[in-house]
Design a protein around this motif. Structure first.
Motif, PDB file in Angstrom:
ATOM      1  N   GLU A   1      -2.158   3.168   7.422  1.00  0.00           N
ATOM      2  CA  GLU A   1      -2.993   2.001   7.119  1.00  0.00           C
ATOM      3  C   GLU A   1      -2.305   0.719   7.554  1.00  0.00           C
TER       4      GLU A   1
ATOM      5  N   ASN B   1       1.351   2.961   2.487  1.00  0.00           N
ATOM      6  CA  ASN B   1       0.652   3.843   3.424  1.00  0.00           C
ATOM      7  C   ASN B   1       0.979   3.387   4.845  1.00  0.00           C
TER       8      ASN B   1
ATOM      9  N   SER C   1       0.794  -1.235   0.000  1.00  0.00           N
ATOM     10  CA  SER C   1       0.000   0.000   0.000  1.00  0.00           C
ATOM     11  C   SER C   1       0.821   1.277   0.000  1.00  0.00           C
TER      12      SER C   1
END
Length: 258
Positions: free
Chosen positions: A228, A225, A223
């Motif tokens: 997250e 991220n 991801s």
């Protein structure tokens, strides 16, 4: 996807039983064994978690040849550990040693690398620096006292609360490099604590750090991220610590969307 895990392997053995009396020779409980469970532990547990979290991974694990074993004697009803006996650590274990051209190629061609360093002697500071110079996505989980030089090319470092206290000076100088797991309190990144959104009653924390680094590294690589990934790893760990022994996550956490 090709993942390289580097770090010590052990056998985690849990001997469960009942306790109904105290030993007449010493003030200790007498365990009557009823069940024995074995798992791959240390970096081997990182591998087992990765296998559950995403299917069709190619996972390579470099570890020592010496046999290491952790045997836990546990009263089954309460899950109270009476004693842990470690085997194989009284003599020096094999080191990773020379990185051959073939091994360097494996490091550089892996999608990402997890160094799960239990500081038993398999990996030196130089080993970690050499590995991290060959791949852009190296995630480090280490029991060592770290230095600026060691972490320079590491992408992210995962430490627990005790390891953070042992490395506080370098963590505070490089907050963007470190993720600190705080047990039931959640995870700290860049001086912000991210609590678990689904805290569970803790049954057993054995192997929880392995689960976190597996879940976080995989989710982050897919991801890119970080928040997250922290949330995902928090949720996976909440599941694992609710189980007895060194457990792996439920299949509901399988990453199917990538």
């Amino acid at each position: 996807m090709k993942i390289l895990v580097i770090g010590e392997l052990c056998i985690d053995k849990f001997i469960y039983g009942s306790v109904t009396r105290m030993c007449p020779e010493a003030p200790v409980p007498v365990l009557n064994p009823t069940e024995e469970i074995e798992n791959r532990g240390m970096a081997g547990n990182v591998v087992e978690n990765l296998k559950v979290l995403k299917k069709d991974l190619e996972i390579i694990h470099w570890h020592q040849v010496n046999n290491l074993e952790k045997v836990r004697f546990v009263e089954k009803k309460s899950n109270h550990m009476i004693v842990r006996v470690d085997y194989g650590e009284t003599t020096a274990i094999q080191t990773l040693g020379f990185l051959s051209p073939e091994r360097k190629k494996t490091i550089s061609e892996s999608d990402f690398v997890i160094i799960s360093d239990y500081n038993k002697g398999f990996l030196t500071h130089d080993d970690i620096m050499n590995i991290s110079s060959l791949n852009n996505y190296v995630f480090l989980d280490s029991k060592k006292i770290l230095t600026e030089e060691i972490i320079r090319k590491i992408h992210l470092v995962k430490l627990n609360e005790i390891e953070y206290k042992n490395n506080k000076f370098i963590v505070d100088k490089n907050p963007d490099k470190f993720i600190i797991t705080l047990g039931s309190k959640g995870v700290m990144y860049k001086n912000t604590v991210y609590p678990s959104k689904n805290p569970q009653e803790t049954i057993d924390v054995s192997g929880a750090g392995d689960t976190f680094v597996s879940a976080f590294s995989l989710k982050y690589y897919l991801s890119k991220n970080i928040l997250e990934s922290i949330e995902f790893a928090n949720d996976v760990c909440a599941d694992v610590v609710g189980k007895k022994g060194v457990a792996v996550p439920d299949e509901r956490f399988i990453l199917r969307d990538f």
